[in-house]
Design an enzyme around this catalytic site. Structure first.
Site, short mmCIF file in Angstrom:
data_model
loop_
_atom_site.label_atom_id
_atom_site.label_comp_id
_atom_site.label_asym_id
_atom_site.label_seq_id
_atom_site.Cartn_x
_atom_site.Cartn_y
_atom_site.Cartn_z
NE ARG A 64 -4.29 -1.42 0.17
CZ ARG A 64 -4.52 -2.39 -0.71
NH1 ARG A 64 -3.61 -2.64 -1.65
NH2 ARG A 64 -5.63 -3.11 -0.66
CD GLU B 255 -2.14 3.23 -5.89
OE1 GLU B 255 -3.16 2.73 -6.44
OE2 GLU B 255 -1.29 2.56 -5.30
CG HIS C 297 -2.25 -0.72 -7.57
ND1 HIS C 297 -2.80 -0.02 -6.53
CD2 HIS C 297 -2.38 -2.03 -7.23
CE1 HIS C 297 -3.24 -0.85 -5.60
NE2 HIS C 297 -3.00 -2.08 -6.01
#
Length: 344
Positions: A248, A277, A296
């Site tokens: 994370r 993000e 990601h």
């Protein structure tokens, strides 16, 4: 009985599957909808009267308020491994079951970590960029030979420090050991016997940071772990060490990371996840040659997507038929759940 199932999305136009047909195929009378939600109010409105929420909405969490204002909810299904966007404590208090897909994309995630470690230590991105810009191993005094080769290293004999020893890092272990890496790990929630059974040395976080040539993050995001790696922690690491984060983004203080990299206190970093993000386009990390960012994508593969097509729908059907979900993350909610729905 007709059950209402709502799939909550946080990205308009997302191509995630429609689970309604899958649930109905199990003989369940279901009213299914899929809705883009960009706020708590939108989630509450979309899920009004719902029995089940399916969510991948990491940027729009299922908060205490959401759960409290949806009294009919019995089950929240998280698509994937992560469930830190769901208020587990509140769900348990209200007898709401929460499940994830704990074995989703384990191979992909661990492969990606190894790929990032190799890219960092073997300077794959830098070498590729130099060749495409016209460089090569040529005399006199080639840039590769002068600037890149001296920074390349072998993995055998290096120490990999794992922060967190859950399913992804456990899948990573044989891959890293296959390259001859020594493994140490920090996980305050695991018994010493588990470390021993996995052949991993248990260490405290400070020791891990001081010993490791590569530090790889695999911790869950909580109030306690947010920015768990900051200036103090980077100061404890070797100047030759690398940081890898596929867990994370907010586990890392990005400002402190930029400072450490600029001051040559770290050799480099590879981030599949960032804060926020997408990463801020003005972030200094985007201009650093010793930083790799992969948007990601560590979970991605066709086999993993097939799992994602099937498992959440199967879990919802299982709960609505009176069984417990395989990926239940809050077993403490069972008693209250039974009180609410009188199931055995």
């Amino acid at each position: 009985m007709t059950f209402k199932v709502v799939q909550v999305m946080d990205q308009p136009g997302s191509a995630l599957p429609d689970y309604g047909l899958m649930i109905a195929a199990e003989g369940i009378d279901v009213e299914f909808s899929k809705t883009d939600c960009q706020s708590e109010d939108a989630i509450i409105s979309a899920a009004a009267g719902a029995d089940v929420i399916i969510t991948a909405a990491t940027r729009q969490p299922i908060t205490r308020r959401v759960i409290q204002e949806l009294p009919q909810i019995r089950f929240i299904m998280s698509m994937g491994i992560g469930y830190d966007h769901i208020d587990i404590e509140t769900a348990s208090e209200h007898g709401v079951l929460v499940a994830n897909v704990p074995d989703y994309c384990l191979e992909e995630m661990s492969d990606h970590v190894m790929a990032l470690i190799l890219a960092l230590t073997r300077k794959v991105i830098k070498l590729d960029s130099m060749v495409k810009a016209g460089g090569w191993k040529q005399e006199p005094e080639p840039e590769m030979q002068q600037k890149v080769w001296p920074t390349m290293s072998r993995l055998r004999g290096q120490t990999l420090g794992l922060i967190g020893l859950g399913r992804v890092p456990r899948t990573l272990l044989p891959k890293a050991k296959g390259f001859g890496m020594q493994i140490v790990a920090y996980d305050p929630y695991l018994a010493s016997e588990m470390f021993a059974s996995l052949g991993v040395e248990k260490v405290e976080l400070d020791d891990l940071l001081a010993q490791s040539d590569v530090v790889s993050l695999h911790a869950a995001l909580t109030d306690q772990t947010r920015h768990m790696l900051g200036a103090d922690q980077f100061n404890q690491m070797k100047a030759s060490a690398y940081l890898v984060n596929t867990a994370r983004g907010p586990l890392v203080d990005h400002e402190a990371l930029c400072d450490a990299l600029t001051a040559n206190k770290l050799a480099g970093a590879a981030l599949d996840v960032t804060e926020p993000e997408p990463i801020n386009p003005g972030s200094p990390l985007l201009k650093m040659e010793n930083v790799i960012i992969t948007a990601h994508a560590a979970h991605a593969s066709i086999p993993a997507f097939i799992d994602l097509l099937q498992r959440p729908g199967q879990e919802v059907a299982r709960v609505l038929q009176g069984d417990w979900p395989v990926g239940l993350v809050n077993p403490g909610a069972r008693d209250k759940y039974l009180q609410r729905f009188r199931q055995g």
